[in-house]
Design an enzyme around this catalytic site. Structure first.
Site, PDB file in Angstrom:
ATOM      1  N   ARG A   1       0.827  -1.213   0.000  1.00 55.87           N
ATOM      2  CA  ARG A   1       0.000   0.000   0.000  1.00 55.87           C
ATOM      3  C   ARG A   1       0.861   1.262   0.000  1.00 55.87           C
ATOM      4  O   ARG A   1       0.543   2.266   0.648  1.00 55.87           O
ATOM      5  CB  ARG A   1      -0.961   0.004   1.192  1.00 55.87           C
ATOM      6  CG  ARG A   1      -1.875  -1.215   1.248  1.00 55.87           C
ATOM      7  CD  ARG A   1      -2.797  -1.309   0.031  1.00 55.87           C
ATOM      8  NE  ARG A   1      -3.621  -2.506   0.086  1.00 55.87           N
ATOM      9  CZ  ARG A   1      -3.320  -3.649  -0.537  1.00 55.87           C
ATOM     10  NH1 ARG A   1      -2.238  -3.748  -1.281  1.00 55.87           N
ATOM     11  NH2 ARG A   1      -4.113  -4.698  -0.432  1.00 55.87           N
TER      12      ARG A   1
ATOM     13  N   SER B   1     -11.566  -1.091   3.027  1.00 56.37           N
ATOM     14  CA  SER B   1     -10.862  -1.487   4.252  1.00 56.37           C
ATOM     15  C   SER B   1     -10.352  -0.258   4.995  1.00 56.37           C
ATOM     16  O   SER B   1      -9.702   0.610   4.410  1.00 56.37           O
ATOM     17  CB  SER B   1      -9.694  -2.409   3.917  1.00 56.37           C
ATOM     18  OG  SER B   1     -10.161  -3.628   3.372  1.00 56.37           O
TER      19      SER B   1
ATOM     20  N   GLU C   1      -5.668   2.447   6.770  1.00 57.73           N
ATOM     21  CA  GLU C   1      -5.455   2.362   5.330  1.00 57.73           C
ATOM     22  C   GLU C   1      -6.165   3.514   4.625  1.00 57.73           C
ATOM     23  O   GLU C   1      -5.752   3.944   3.554  1.00 57.73           O
ATOM     24  CB  GLU C   1      -5.962   1.025   4.784  1.00 57.73           C
ATOM     25  CG  GLU C   1      -5.709   0.833   3.296  1.00 57.73           C
ATOM     26  CD  GLU C   1      -5.898  -0.599   2.853  1.00 57.73           C
ATOM     27  OE1 GLU C   1      -6.491  -0.803   1.786  1.00 57.73           O
ATOM     28  OE2 GLU C   1      -5.469  -1.522   3.562  1.00 57.73           O
TER      29      GLU C   1
END
Length: 290
Positions: free
Chosen positions: A163, A213, A283
């Protein structure tokens, strides 16, 4: 279209959480040249700026965003194929890209079939699922940096991680991305896309206002498992609720505010840390005045 400039533009309609106050300035550049001129001018005059894609993993403050918010519009919403290459503008839907690649008989993007957001956001976050991510298929990306300079950068230059990309280290905006795919069977690709879509519909609360998420998966574990094991499914702060369907999703059930979501995120982090000694990292991207 030659670009759009608005003042005090509410941002909630531009996010999948349907949360957020106004941007002082809201800019929709028509093309890469206009984008480069705009961010160079903003930087030169000391005006803070940020970029907003489809708002699928972004929490905008209730107080809004000071400075400028840049949204890439129609001029960046394009796709073409050259052999095994898919060349997509930054505002093109990542899900639609996977579908269109499959129709071309190109494999490699099936995992993206259920990832909301734009191509630019996917590159920025190195979006992934089903044991794959952008770093495995991206050949290059065009980027405009905050001083207005532009360049094309290969996969290794983008410093991909979990990420993560170079855009977390250096301010810039993706304008186009080139994906290197491989020939595949159209029916098999379509079946895999359908399977992934069906699984997401069964396991994620996509019919509700949410942002994907909320927390990153810690090494060797899953945030959803930890949150559920901590007994937090259904936990509520104001109008924000931890989904009963997927514990790593927070849904806007009843006119939730950003403060509701932040309070619930902090409660989840604190509880999981107390129970398991693991501090979950967000996130979702937090945007705006706190």
């Amino acid at each position: 279209m030659r670009g759009v400039v608005k003042q005090a533009e509410p941002l909630a309609p531009y996010t999948t959480w349907k949360i957020g106050g106004p941007a002082d300035l809201f800019l929709v550049p028509a093309d890469a040249e206009q984008l480069a001129s705009a961010i160079a001018a903003l930087s030169r005059h000391g005006v803070p700026w940020t970029v907003l894609g489809r708002g699928s993993n972004t929490l905008v403050s209730d107080r809004g965003v000071r400075g400028a918010v840049i949204k890439l519009g129609e001029g960046f919403d394009r796709l073409r194929f050259e052999g095994n290459l898919a060349i997509a503008g930054a505002s093109y839907s990542f899900i639609k890209l996977s579908v269109m690649a499959g129709k071309e008989g190109l494999t490699g993007l099936e995992y993206a079939g259920g990832i909301p957001g734009t191509v630019g956001g996917a590159v920025y976050m190195n979006a992934g699922a089903h044991h794959s991510d952008v770093s495995r298929i991206l050949k290059s990306a065009d980027i405009v940096w905050e001083d207005g300079s532009k360049g094309t950068y290969g996969n290794e230059e983008l410093r991909f991680g979990y990420r993560h990309s170079i855009l977390h280290e250096k301010r810039g905006i993706v304008t186009e991305a080139v994906f290197a795919l491989a020939p595949g069977d159209r029916k098999e690709i379509a079946a895999m896309l359908a399977s992934y879509k069906d699984r997401r519909l069964r396991t994620q609360p996509l019919q509700l206002a949410c942002a994907g998420s909320v927390f990153r998966n810690p090494d060797g574990d899953h945030a959803a498992r930890l949150i559920e094991a901590a007994g937090l499914k259904g936990a509520r702060e104001g109008g924000a609720v931890v989904s009963e369907l997927h514990a790593n999703f927070i849904v806007n059930e009843d006119h939730a505010t950003a403060e509701d979501v932040l309070a619930l995120m902090e409660r989840v982090r604190r509880t999981v840390n107390e129970r398991f000694g693991i501090l979950l990292a967000p996130e979702v991207l937090l945007m705006g005045e706190r």
